[in-house]
Design an enzyme around this catalytic site. Structure first.
Site, PDB file in Angstrom:
ATOM      1  N   ASP A 177       0.879  -1.158   0.000  1.00 37.78           N
ATOM      2  CA  ASP A 177       0.000   0.000   0.000  1.00 37.78           C
ATOM      3  C   ASP A 177       0.922   1.214   0.000  1.00 37.78           C
ATOM      4  O   ASP A 177       2.078   1.122   0.411  1.00 37.78           O
ATOM      5  CB  ASP A 177      -0.876  -0.034   1.251  1.00 37.78           C
ATOM      6  CG  ASP A 177      -1.705   1.215   1.406  1.00 37.78           C
ATOM      7  OD1 ASP A 177      -2.403   1.587   0.447  1.00 37.78           O
ATOM      8  OD2 ASP A 177      -1.635   1.837   2.488  1.00 37.78           O
ATOM      9  N   ASP A 184      -0.085   5.071   0.813  1.00 39.03           N
ATOM     10  CA  ASP A 184      -0.355   6.071   1.857  1.00 39.03           C
ATOM     11  C   ASP A 184      -0.500   5.414   3.229  1.00 39.03           C
ATOM     12  O   ASP A 184      -1.338   4.546   3.415  1.00 39.03           O
ATOM     13  CB  ASP A 184      -1.604   6.873   1.505  1.00 39.03           C
ATOM     14  CG  ASP A 184      -1.465   7.583   0.166  1.00 39.03           C
ATOM     15  OD1 ASP A 184      -0.353   8.046  -0.146  1.00 39.03           O
ATOM     16  OD2 ASP A 184      -2.464   7.662  -0.572  1.00 39.03           O
TER      17      ASP A 184
END
Length: 183
Positions: free
Chosen positions: A9, A11
């Site tokens: 991922d 952020d």
């Protein structure tokens, strides 16, 4: 031959969580992330990013803005000998999207469209690969794609801990702490 990989991922995992991050000047790596990614690379893992970007769907920024930021991130990492093989992103949102972005897609995590594309494109060995993130969507997408999911406590990770239920997931304070475990 299939490759072992770490799907990340973005952020809250690679960079400090800032709502709808899209400006280079607002970008900031999470602590020790570059060192973590260097460790993964030295261990032979292919690295790719899989990120929901509903800010595009909501009209907060454009796909071009996102691509510029992703290129900037990779350029910065390249300075340290680290390369993100590919950035996959979902620009959709089923309720809050505008125009062509308001769709129920297969790419928005926890669905597996981005992960499936990465697995196919990069010839990933699912059994020896990981999905690392800070939200339930990340964890569930990893499980749904057959990867080992890892939760980091950065970003939204602490909130996610309370929502895990009976999911069997390894939990680390940071990406760096997981990298040290693999080393």
């Amino acid at each position: 031959m299939k490759k072992k990989a770490i799907l990340l991922d973005r952020d809250g995992t690679i960079n400090v969580e800032k709502d709808y991050l899209h400006k280079i000047e607002d970008f900031e790596f999470e602590k020790n992330v570059v060192d973590a990614l260097k460790i993964f690379s030295s261990l032979g893992y292919t690295l790719a990013v899989v990120t929901n970007q509903s800010g595009i769907a909501r009209g907060f920024y454009t796909e071009d803005d996102l691509i510029k930021l992703n290129n900037y991130i990779n350029d910065r990492l390249n300075e340290y000998g680290v390369n993100i093989e590919k950035f996959y992103y979902c620009p959709h949102h089923p309720e809050k999207g505008i125009g062509k972005y308001k769709v129920e897609c297969q790419c928005r995590k926890p669905k597996t469209g981005m992960l499936d594309a990465a697995i196919k494109d990069l010839n990933i060995d699912v059994e020896n690969s990981y999905m690392i993130g800070d939200t339930l969507a990340d964890i569930d997408a990893g499980f749904n794609a057959g990867l080992t999911s890892i939760l980091v406590k950065t970003g939204h990770g602490m909130e996610t801990l309370e929502k895990l239920g009976d999911r069997k997931v390894e939990i680390y304070n940071s990406l760096y702490d997981f990298a040290l475990k693999l080393k």
